[in-house]
Design a protein around this motif. Structure first.
Motif, PDB file in Angstrom:
ATOM      1  N   ARG A  43      -0.643  50.569  -8.784  1.00 38.77           N
ATOM      2  CA  ARG A  43       0.494  50.532  -7.850  1.00 38.77           C
ATOM      3  C   ARG A  43       1.795  50.308  -8.593  1.00 38.77           C
ATOM      4  O   ARG A  43       2.810  50.936  -8.295  1.00 38.77           O
ATOM      5  CB  ARG A  43       0.288  49.428  -6.818  1.00 38.77           C
ATOM      6  CG  ARG A  43      -0.677  49.788  -5.747  1.00 38.77           C
ATOM      7  CD  ARG A  43      -0.689  48.745  -4.647  1.00 38.77           C
ATOM      8  NE  ARG A  43      -1.609  49.162  -3.614  1.00 38.77           N
ATOM      9  CZ  ARG A  43      -2.397  48.344  -2.955  1.00 38.77           C
ATOM     10  NH1 ARG A  43      -2.349  47.055  -3.200  1.00 38.77           N
ATOM     11  NH2 ARG A  43      -3.196  48.794  -2.034  1.00 38.77           N
ATOM     12  N   SER A 102       2.446  51.070 -11.716  1.00 36.07           N
ATOM     13  CA  SER A 102       2.750  52.250 -12.523  1.00 36.07           C
ATOM     14  C   SER A 102       3.361  53.373 -11.709  1.00 36.07           C
ATOM     15  O   SER A 102       4.186  54.137 -12.213  1.00 36.07           O
ATOM     16  CB  SER A 102       1.481  52.770 -13.200  1.00 36.07           C
ATOM     17  OG  SER A 102       0.969  51.821 -14.090  1.00 36.07           O
ATOM     18  N   PHE A 103       2.946  53.501 -10.448  1.00 33.98           N
ATOM     19  CA  PHE A 103       3.407  54.602  -9.619  1.00 33.98           C
ATOM     20  C   PHE A 103       4.438  54.187  -8.576  1.00 33.98           C
ATOM     21  O   PHE A 103       4.781  54.967  -7.700  1.00 33.98           O
ATOM     22  CB  PHE A 103       2.216  55.274  -8.922  1.00 33.98           C
ATOM     23  CG  PHE A 103       1.270  55.927  -9.881  1.00 33.98           C
ATOM     24  CD1 PHE A 103       1.648  57.025 -10.620  1.00 33.98           C
ATOM     25  CD2 PHE A 103      -0.007  55.419 -10.056  1.00 33.98           C
ATOM     26  CE1 PHE A 103       0.787  57.629 -11.514  1.00 33.98           C
ATOM     27  CE2 PHE A 103      -0.884  56.016 -10.946  1.00 33.98           C
ATOM     28  CZ  PHE A 103      -0.489  57.124 -11.680  1.00 33.98           C
ATOM     29  N   SER A 104       4.962  52.983  -8.687  1.00 36.55           N
ATOM     30  CA  SER A 104       5.858  52.476  -7.650  1.00 36.55           C
ATOM     31  C   SER A 104       7.166  53.249  -7.560  1.00 36.55           C
ATOM     32  O   SER A 104       7.798  53.260  -6.510  1.00 36.55           O
ATOM     33  CB  SER A 104       6.144  50.993  -7.874  1.00 36.55           C
ATOM     34  OG  SER A 104       6.843  50.817  -9.097  1.00 36.55           O
ATOM     35  N   LEU A 113       7.460  56.537  -7.823  1.00 38.53           N
ATOM     36  CA  LEU A 113       7.209  57.916  -7.407  1.00 38.53           C
ATOM     37  C   LEU A 113       7.154  58.027  -5.891  1.00 38.53           C
ATOM     38  O   LEU A 113       6.787  57.081  -5.203  1.00 38.53           O
ATOM     39  CB  LEU A 113       5.884  58.417  -7.989  1.00 38.53           C
ATOM     40  CG  LEU A 113       5.763  58.450  -9.504  1.00 38.53           C
ATOM     41  CD1 LEU A 113       4.362  58.888  -9.903  1.00 38.53           C
ATOM     42  CD2 LEU A 113       6.795  59.386 -10.118  1.00 38.53           C
ATOM     43  N   GLU A 169       4.661  63.133  -4.968  1.00 40.17           N
ATOM     44  CA  GLU A 169       4.504  63.201  -6.420  1.00 40.17           C
ATOM     45  C   GLU A 169       3.181  62.588  -6.859  1.00 40.17           C
ATOM     46  O   GLU A 169       2.504  63.115  -7.742  1.00 40.17           O
ATOM     47  CB  GLU A 169       5.657  62.466  -7.109  1.00 40.17           C
ATOM     48  CG  GLU A 169       6.998  63.150  -6.959  1.00 40.17           C
ATOM     49  CD  GLU A 169       8.123  62.326  -7.540  1.00 40.17           C
ATOM     50  OE1 GLU A 169       8.821  62.830  -8.443  1.00 40.17           O
ATOM     51  OE2 GLU A 169       8.286  61.165  -7.094  1.00 40.17           O
ATOM     52  N   VAL A 170       2.804  61.499  -6.232  1.00 41.05           N
ATOM     53  CA  VAL A 170       1.536  60.853  -6.551  1.00 41.05           C
ATOM     54  C   VAL A 170       0.380  61.783  -6.204  1.00 41.05           C
ATOM     55  O   VAL A 170      -0.539  61.981  -7.003  1.00 41.05           O
ATOM     56  CB  VAL A 170       1.389  59.504  -5.801  1.00 41.05           C
ATOM     57  CG1 VAL A 170      -0.006  58.932  -5.997  1.00 41.05           C
ATOM     58  CG2 VAL A 170       2.447  58.515  -6.266  1.00 41.05           C
ATOM     59  N   LEU A 213       0.113  64.530  -8.809  1.00 38.50           N
ATOM     60  CA  LEU A 213      -0.489  64.040 -10.053  1.00 38.50           C
ATOM     61  C   LEU A 213      -1.996  63.866  -9.915  1.00 38.50           C
ATOM     62  O   LEU A 213      -2.758  64.219 -10.814  1.00 38.50           O
ATOM     63  CB  LEU A 213       0.156  62.710 -10.462  1.00 38.50           C
ATOM     64  CG  LEU A 213       1.573  62.781 -11.014  1.00 38.50           C
ATOM     65  CD1 LEU A 213       2.157  61.379 -11.142  1.00 38.50           C
ATOM     66  CD2 LEU A 213       1.585  63.502 -12.338  1.00 38.50           C
TER      67      LEU A 213
END
Length: 104
Positions: free
Chosen positions: A65, A67-69, A71, A75-76, A79
């Motif tokens: 969470r 690391s991707f906060s 985006l 986008e998530v 990926l």
């Protein structure tokens, strides 16, 4: 104890000492209330393993969470789809060059 290691709550109340001894020796027991699974008694060794796995999963989720906060949701998802596509096994081309399964 019953052979499938399931006992009614009433039986547990009457024979807690014997059940506790069995669990200490490594058995696991599912306790049922009104015919439904209510809870399980497991040896501490197993409990510690399960708890360690739970903690690792919680930490891994927290890191993901974090690391991707930054985006957006789209986008998530993109990926994730790219990673899934990269890790899925590729189907081998068939002998006849078509898209069907390989000839035997």
């Amino acid at each position: 104890m019953r052979p499938n290691n399931r006992i009614p709550l009433e039986t547990l109340r009457r024979s807690l000492g014997r059940v506790a001894h069995d669990v200490e020796r490594g058995s696991s027991v599912v306790v049922e209330r009104r015919g439904e699974e209510a809870f399980a008694l497991v040896p501490m060794r197993l409990y510690r393993l399960l708890e360690e796995g739970r903690r690792a999963l919680v930490e891994s989720t927290r890191q993901a969470r974090e690391s991707f906060s930054d985006l957006f949701e789209g986008e998530v998802e993109q990926l994730v789809e790219e990673e899934l596509g990269a890790t899925r096994p590729r189907a081998a081309p068939s002998v006849d060059g078509g898209g069907g399964p390989p000839a035997l």
